[in-house]
Design an enzyme around this catalytic site. Sequence first.
Site, PDB file in Angstrom:
ATOM      1  N   HIS A  17       4.702   5.695  11.620  1.00 15.59           N
ATOM      2  CA  HIS A  17       4.255   5.542  10.229  1.00 15.59           C
ATOM      3  C   HIS A  17       3.330   6.728   9.948  1.00 15.59           C
ATOM      4  O   HIS A  17       2.110   6.581   9.869  1.00 15.59           O
ATOM      5  CB  HIS A  17       3.524   4.209  10.075  1.00 15.59           C
ATOM      6  CG  HIS A  17       3.284   3.776   8.654  1.00 15.59           C
ATOM      7  ND1 HIS A  17       3.403   4.632   7.568  1.00 15.59           N
ATOM      8  CD2 HIS A  17       2.908   2.579   8.153  1.00 15.59           C
ATOM      9  CE1 HIS A  17       3.109   3.963   6.463  1.00 15.59           C
ATOM     10  NE2 HIS A  17       2.810   2.715   6.791  1.00 15.59           N
TER      11      HIS A  17
ATOM     12  N   ARG B  30       0.804  -1.230   0.000  1.00 15.38           N
ATOM     13  CA  ARG B  30       0.000   0.000   0.000  1.00 15.38           C
ATOM     14  C   ARG B  30       0.832   1.274   0.000  1.00 15.38           C
ATOM     15  O   ARG B  30       0.588   2.187  -0.783  1.00 15.38           O
ATOM     16  CB  ARG B  30      -0.902   0.066   1.256  1.00 15.38           C
ATOM     17  CG  ARG B  30      -2.245  -0.558   1.102  1.00 15.38           C
ATOM     18  CD  ARG B  30      -2.658  -1.128   2.424  1.00 15.38           C
ATOM     19  NE  ARG B  30      -1.689  -2.147   2.761  1.00 15.38           N
ATOM     20  CZ  ARG B  30      -1.758  -3.397   2.303  1.00 15.38           C
ATOM     21  NH1 ARG B  30      -2.763  -3.754   1.567  1.00 15.38           N
ATOM     22  NH2 ARG B  30      -0.824  -4.273   2.588  1.00 15.38           N
ATOM     23  N   THR B  31       1.788   1.360   0.916  1.00 14.57           N
ATOM     24  CA  THR B  31       2.463   2.654   1.085  1.00 14.57           C
ATOM     25  C   THR B  31       3.246   3.005  -0.171  1.00 14.57           C
ATOM     26  O   THR B  31       3.134   4.113  -0.698  1.00 14.57           O
ATOM     27  CB  THR B  31       3.377   2.614   2.327  1.00 14.57           C
ATOM     28  OG1 THR B  31       2.622   2.091   3.416  1.00 14.57           O
ATOM     29  CG2 THR B  31       3.884   3.987   2.676  1.00 14.57           C
TER      30      THR B  31
ATOM     31  N   ARG C 113      11.043   3.947   3.490  1.00 18.19           N
ATOM     32  CA  ARG C 113      10.705   2.965   4.540  1.00 18.19           C
ATOM     33  C   ARG C 113      11.979   2.220   4.889  1.00 18.19           C
ATOM     34  O   ARG C 113      12.730   1.799   4.001  1.00 18.19           O
ATOM     35  CB  ARG C 113       9.638   1.993   4.059  1.00 18.19           C
ATOM     36  CG  ARG C 113       9.442   0.850   5.046  1.00 18.19           C
ATOM     37  CD  ARG C 113       8.244   0.001   4.726  1.00 18.19           C
ATOM     38  NE  ARG C 113       7.010   0.729   4.986  1.00 18.19           N
ATOM     39  CZ  ARG C 113       5.804   0.181   4.924  1.00 18.19           C
ATOM     40  NH1 ARG C 113       5.680  -1.098   4.611  1.00 18.19           N
ATOM     41  NH2 ARG C 113       4.718   0.882   5.171  1.00 18.19           N
TER      42      ARG C 113
ATOM     43  N   LYS D 244      25.390  -3.590  -0.984  1.00 17.93           N
ATOM     44  CA  LYS D 244      26.861  -3.541  -1.045  1.00 17.93           C
ATOM     45  C   LYS D 244      27.427  -2.768   0.144  1.00 17.93           C
ATOM     46  O   LYS D 244      28.624  -2.521   0.218  1.00 17.93           O
ATOM     47  CB  LYS D 244      27.303  -2.843  -2.339  1.00 17.93           C
ATOM     48  CG  LYS D 244      26.807  -3.490  -3.600  1.00 17.93           C
ATOM     49  CD  LYS D 244      27.232  -2.625  -4.801  1.00 17.93           C
ATOM     50  CE  LYS D 244      26.301  -2.838  -5.967  1.00 17.93           C
ATOM     51  NZ  LYS D 244      26.391  -1.723  -6.936  1.00 17.93           N
TER      52      LYS D 244
END
Length: 308
Positions: A129, A51-52, A101, A80
């Site tokens: 959030h 969703r986000t 995120r 890396k």
Amino acid sequence: MKHLLSPLDLSVNELDELLDLARDISRDPSRYSHCCDGKKLATLFYEPSTRTRLSFEAAMLNLGGSVLGFASADSSSAAKGESVSDTIRIISCYADICAMRHPKEGAPMVAAGKSSIPVINAGDGGHQHPTQTLTDLMTIRELRGSLNDFTIGLCGDLKFGRTVHSLINSLIRYKNIKFILISPKELRVPDYIREDVLNANHVEFEEVEKLEDVMPLLDILYMTRVQRERFFNEDEYLRMKDFYILDPAKMALAKKDMYVLHPLPRVNEISVEVDDDPRAAYFKQAQFGVYVRMALILKLLELDKKEV
Ligand code: CP
């Protein structure tokens, strides 16, 4: 430079303005379809998301802009060993705004300190959030007409559920909100939420274990999933995961106008039979998430006052 790292980065007035804009967008999204022509959004997702990430991308595309980014740490140079600080310096050369995120609490704040473009926290570990909170606030306001005067039950994994922490932090700024925190004792809200947020602000709340007992009291029920990815012990997760299952029998105990919200994804905690109940608002909530992210992008890019 403005970022959105916590829901408290916006004052109540700024939040009201943002939600008004999101409502206006929801009524006729096509009016806004060229506001971000030529602008680019980068989505930097070091943790899984449906969703986000996709609602951010849809939001920018709806505004006429473009999107670029990565959907997992493995597919970026984080694999890396590149730091978040270096990554954001690079992304600042490629995009006008970014949503990040990250599994580590505070990572988007670190990025914001090195960024020359607005950074939006799209979820950091078990911490916050904020754009889910904007979505939740829009949903409650659209359904109830106001963000004051209601009793909200927050149910499930209140320990690791970052959406719950952000929502409590935001809702305490409104009038006459009562919280009923429904969780097994192992998954109660962290002490800092109980002491520094609720008690410190003299907010009315109670903590209970049994959902059935409080169903008749609620105006909003905010269900959450048990956050498997934040458990150290799989057996403990398996013991907790089906602690609450909202089903039609429990819905029968609730008020006729009690709405059920869930940030999603759901696992088992809401039976699919509840989906057809008119009080089930979680899919509508996901749609509101696009409008609120469109409004946020416009605000952070200072395009919110542009004539449409
Ligand atoms: N609500 C939410 O954050 O969903 P995703 O994890 O799919 O982005």
